[in-house]
Design a protein around this motif. Sequence first.
Motif, PDB file in Angstrom:
ATOM      1  N   GLY A 115      39.292  37.825  41.487  1.00 40.64           N
ATOM      2  CA  GLY A 115      39.823  36.469  41.500  1.00 40.64           C
ATOM      3  C   GLY A 115      40.752  36.176  40.337  1.00 40.64           C
ATOM      4  O   GLY A 115      41.333  35.098  40.259  1.00 40.64           O
ATOM      5  N   VAL A 116      40.909  37.124  39.401  1.00 42.43           N
ATOM      6  CA  VAL A 116      41.774  36.937  38.238  1.00 42.43           C
ATOM      7  C   VAL A 116      43.208  37.325  38.629  1.00 42.43           C
ATOM      8  O   VAL A 116      43.428  38.374  39.248  1.00 42.43           O
ATOM      9  N   THR A 117      44.153  36.473  38.280  1.00 39.60           N
ATOM     10  CA  THR A 117      45.542  36.700  38.682  1.00 39.60           C
ATOM     11  C   THR A 117      46.487  36.530  37.494  1.00 39.60           C
ATOM     12  O   THR A 117      46.120  35.981  36.451  1.00 39.60           O
ATOM     13  N   ASN A 118      47.706  36.992  37.703  1.00 40.56           N
ATOM     14  CA  ASN A 118      48.813  36.753  36.756  1.00 40.56           C
ATOM     15  C   ASN A 118      50.036  36.422  37.607  1.00 40.56           C
ATOM     16  O   ASN A 118      50.570  37.282  38.281  1.00 40.56           O
ATOM     17  N   PHE A 119      50.450  35.170  37.562  1.00 42.19           N
ATOM     18  CA  PHE A 119      51.656  34.742  38.288  1.00 42.19           C
ATOM     19  C   PHE A 119      52.755  34.448  37.275  1.00 42.19           C
ATOM     20  O   PHE A 119      52.805  33.382  36.696  1.00 42.19           O
ATOM     21  N   HIS A 120      53.649  35.365  37.035  1.00 44.60           N
ATOM     22  CA  HIS A 120      53.851  36.656  37.706  1.00 44.60           C
ATOM     23  C   HIS A 120      53.982  37.726  36.650  1.00 44.60           C
ATOM     24  O   HIS A 120      54.117  37.411  35.469  1.00 44.60           O
ATOM     25  N   GLY A 121      54.003  39.001  37.077  1.00 47.61           N
ATOM     26  CA  GLY A 121      54.316  40.074  36.155  1.00 47.61           C
ATOM     27  C   GLY A 121      55.761  39.979  35.714  1.00 47.61           C
ATOM     28  O   GLY A 121      56.571  39.272  36.318  1.00 47.61           O
ATOM     29  N   SER A 122      56.114  40.696  34.652  1.00 40.94           N
ATOM     30  CA  SER A 122      57.465  40.591  34.104  1.00 40.94           C
ATOM     31  C   SER A 122      58.519  41.067  35.096  1.00 40.94           C
ATOM     32  O   SER A 122      59.658  40.605  35.071  1.00 40.94           O
ATOM     33  N   THR A 123      58.151  41.997  35.978  1.00 40.70           N
ATOM     34  CA  THR A 123      59.097  42.434  36.997  1.00 40.70           C
ATOM     35  C   THR A 123      59.233  41.389  38.103  1.00 40.70           C
ATOM     36  O   THR A 123      60.277  41.245  38.716  1.00 40.70           O
ATOM     37  N   GLY A 124      58.164  40.653  38.364  1.00 36.07           N
ATOM     38  CA  GLY A 124      58.221  39.622  39.388  1.00 36.07           C
ATOM     39  C   GLY A 124      57.033  39.615  40.323  1.00 36.07           C
ATOM     40  O   GLY A 124      56.727  38.611  40.951  1.00 36.07           O
ATOM     41  N   ASP A 125      56.341  40.750  40.441  1.00 35.02           N
ATOM     42  CA  ASP A 125      55.240  40.840  41.393  1.00 35.02           C
ATOM     43  C   ASP A 125      54.134  39.825  41.122  1.00 35.02           C
ATOM     44  O   ASP A 125      53.919  39.392  39.987  1.00 35.02           O
ATOM     45  N   ILE A 126      53.393  39.492  42.193  1.00 33.03           N
ATOM     46  CA  ILE A 126      52.114  38.812  42.055  1.00 33.03           C
ATOM     47  C   ILE A 126      51.140  39.857  41.504  1.00 33.03           C
ATOM     48  O   ILE A 126      50.974  40.931  42.094  1.00 33.03           O
ATOM     49  N   ILE A 127      50.507  39.577  40.378  1.00 33.33           N
ATOM     50  CA  ILE A 127      49.601  40.541  39.755  1.00 33.33           C
ATOM     51  C   ILE A 127      48.161  40.102  40.012  1.00 33.33           C
ATOM     52  O   ILE A 127      47.749  39.020  39.587  1.00 33.33           O
ATOM     53  N   LEU A 128      47.425  40.938  40.711  1.00 31.30           N
ATOM     54  CA  LEU A 128      46.017  40.680  41.001  1.00 31.30           C
ATOM     55  C   LEU A 128      45.197  41.654  40.161  1.00 31.30           C
ATOM     56  O   LEU A 128      45.254  42.865  40.351  1.00 31.30           O
ATOM     57  N   LEU A 129      44.450  41.086  39.219  1.00 33.45           N
ATOM     58  CA  LEU A 129      43.822  41.889  38.173  1.00 33.45           C
ATOM     59  C   LEU A 129      42.354  42.179  38.476  1.00 33.45           C
ATOM     60  O   LEU A 129      41.525  41.278  38.409  1.00 33.45           O
ATOM     61  N   GLY A 130      42.046  43.404  38.857  1.00 30.09           N
ATOM     62  CA  GLY A 130      40.675  43.852  38.865  1.00 30.09           C
ATOM     63  C   GLY A 130      39.977  43.955  40.199  1.00 30.09           C
ATOM     64  O   GLY A 130      39.518  42.962  40.748  1.00 30.09           O
ATOM     65  N   THR A 131      39.897  45.186  40.718  1.00 28.71           N
ATOM     66  CA  THR A 131      39.052  45.437  41.880  1.00 28.71           C
ATOM     67  C   THR A 131      38.577  46.876  41.838  1.00 28.71           C
ATOM     68  O   THR A 131      39.111  47.706  41.099  1.00 28.71           O
ATOM     69  N   LYS A 132      37.571  47.176  42.656  1.00 31.00           N
ATOM     70  CA  LYS A 132      37.004  48.522  42.698  1.00 31.00           C
ATOM     71  C   LYS A 132      37.792  49.404  43.666  1.00 31.00           C
ATOM     72  O   LYS A 132      38.444  48.910  44.583  1.00 31.00           O
ATOM     73  N   THR A 133      37.670  50.695  43.465  1.00 27.18           N
ATOM     74  CA  THR A 133      38.401  51.649  44.298  1.00 27.18           C
ATOM     75  C   THR A 133      38.094  51.452  45.777  1.00 27.18           C
ATOM     76  O   THR A 133      38.998  51.472  46.621  1.00 27.18           O
ATOM     77  N   GLU A 134      36.830  51.238  46.105  1.00 27.41           N
ATOM     78  CA  GLU A 134      36.453  51.119  47.517  1.00 27.41           C
ATOM     79  C   GLU A 134      36.974  49.842  48.179  1.00 27.41           C
ATOM     80  O   GLU A 134      36.956  49.717  49.408  1.00 27.41           O
ATOM     81  N   ASN A 135      37.460  48.897  47.380  1.00 26.44           N
ATOM     82  CA  ASN A 135      37.987  47.650  47.950  1.00 26.44           C
ATOM     83  C   ASN A 135      39.487  47.705  48.242  1.00 26.44           C
ATOM     84  O   ASN A 135      40.025  46.786  48.862  1.00 26.44           O
ATOM     85  N   LEU A 136      40.154  48.761  47.795  1.00 23.82           N
ATOM     86  CA  LEU A 136      41.617  48.805  47.906  1.00 23.82           C
ATOM     87  C   LEU A 136      42.087  48.828  49.355  1.00 23.82           C
ATOM     88  O   LEU A 136      42.971  48.057  49.747  1.00 23.82           O
ATOM     89  N   GLU A 137      41.533  49.725  50.146  1.00 20.29           N
ATOM     90  CA  GLU A 137      41.971  49.832  51.548  1.00 20.29           C
ATOM     91  C   GLU A 137      41.658  48.571  52.347  1.00 20.29           C
ATOM     92  O   GLU A 137      42.518  48.086  53.099  1.00 20.29           O
ATOM     93  N   PRO A 138      40.434  47.996  52.228  1.00 18.22           N
ATOM     94  CA  PRO A 138      40.177  46.738  52.954  1.00 18.22           C
ATOM     95  C   PRO A 138      41.121  45.608  52.546  1.00 18.22           C
ATOM     96  O   PRO A 138      41.581  44.843  53.395  1.00 18.22           O
ATOM     97  N   PHE A 139      41.409  45.503  51.239  1.00 22.03           N
ATOM     98  CA  PHE A 139      42.340  44.460  50.796  1.00 22.03           C
ATOM     99  C   PHE A 139      43.728  44.689  51.388  1.00 22.03           C
ATOM    100  O   PHE A 139      44.364  43.762  51.881  1.00 22.03           O
ATOM    101  N   PHE A 140      44.193  45.940  51.333  1.00 21.48           N
ATOM    102  CA  PHE A 140      45.528  46.257  51.829  1.00 21.48           C
ATOM    103  C   PHE A 140      45.636  45.955  53.324  1.00 21.48           C
ATOM    104  O   PHE A 140      46.644  45.429  53.802  1.00 21.48           O
ATOM    105  N   TRP A 141      44.600  46.263  54.069  1.00 18.78           N
ATOM    106  CA  TRP A 141      44.596  45.992  55.515  1.00 18.78           C
ATOM    107  C   TRP A 141      44.730  44.491  55.764  1.00 18.78           C
ATOM    108  O   TRP A 141      45.552  44.048  56.572  1.00 18.78           O
ATOM    109  N   ASP A 142      43.918  43.698  55.075  1.00 19.33           N
ATOM    110  CA  ASP A 142      43.964  42.246  55.268  1.00 19.33           C
ATOM    111  C   ASP A 142      45.297  41.664  54.800  1.00 19.33           C
ATOM    112  O   ASP A 142      45.850  40.750  55.431  1.00 19.33           O
TER     113      ASP A 142
END
Length: 426
Positions: A115-142
Amino acid sequence: MAKHETPLLDQLETGPWPSFVTDLKKQAETKPEVYDILGQLELSYEDRITHWKHGGIVGVFGYGGGIVGRYSDMPEKFPGVQHFHTIRVAQPASKYYSSDNLRALMTLWEKHGSGVTNFHGSTGDIILLGTKTENLEPFFWDLTHELGQDLGGSGSNLRTPACCLGSSRCEWSCYDTQEVCYQLTLKYQDEIHRPAFPYKFKFKFSGCPNDCVAAIARSDISVIGTWRDEIRIDQAAVKEYVAGNYPANGGAHSGRDWGKFDLQKEVIDICPTQCMWLEGDELKIDDKECTRCMHCINVMPRALRPGAEQGASILIGAKAPILEGAQMSTLIIPFMKISKDDEYEDLIELIEKVWDWWMEIGKNRERVGETMQRVGLPTFIKVMEIDPIPQMIKEPRSNPYVFWNEEEVPGGFARDIDEFRARHKA
């Protein structure tokens, strides 16, 4: 997860400004792993070193970029952050969001991450700070299937393109920054998500020389709006400014009385090329000497406007390496038309020409500006098949030796050398 004592971090909450520490403590009430962020950060302050491990390859299937692997070097003490990866999500052009989109994105991040965010990174991206490896694919799918959004860039690839507000809200914009940023983001999806470059590469789009995304200081290719005819002058409005009937700077400093506007002192005298003067009560500009600093236009927006023949200047090679220090990009193309009608053909041709050269001779972890610096600007513009112009020169030459190519010397270079040697032998 247990709370940690954080006396050093607590001091950051005592100042006059809102503190990220307060925000993290609040977030930890619903996401207990955030307590371990605070604990590890407190320890880093005590030890004066980071406790995040460097590196680590992690991502989603088919993508080589977009996720920054992050692991704690003290997983036993801080299990909530033993792996705490950062996800970069591509931002919309000019960072225009709907409230529905923001709520959906935050709901998704609460579901799969800290739930921790950084709006925005210096390049411009939405920065979402902190998740576990096993959550990456489910997040990407959604993210892709429910929200229709995509990951941004990370690693040795094209970073997510960024642009200013452009024509959507700015009257100075000389081309549609949002459109070209969107189209090039779509065109170069492979370069964004699958690292193949010597190092990172950025392009940013500013609609006018005010350069509100700081492209000239941060991007490998800066596309900065400009014009090549004359600044448009409304002489009647000039008179109103001089009379004090119009506020300078569009009234931006109306909260303080700066006294009567002085055109000579506040505009003409501080023009960097001294290309402006008054003839009676009319403002004159020698546009051949204008460097597009925008100061006069910013001060008198009702009297002055950019010229009507609009396009962009292309600058290449900004960088900020630790050892050598920051370098702004170098002007390479003074004027280029930026039009969707020709599908940005000239700009794309230049981008890919730079890539082809850089990928062939660039060293590992060398930005294109550093490659240009290493081989020299004359070599770069020759490879790019671009004629040199005075604006490319940083300072007058101090080296007295001049070298000529044979084809540049009338009568033949070899013959001149032979004659020189013959005279000296005699």
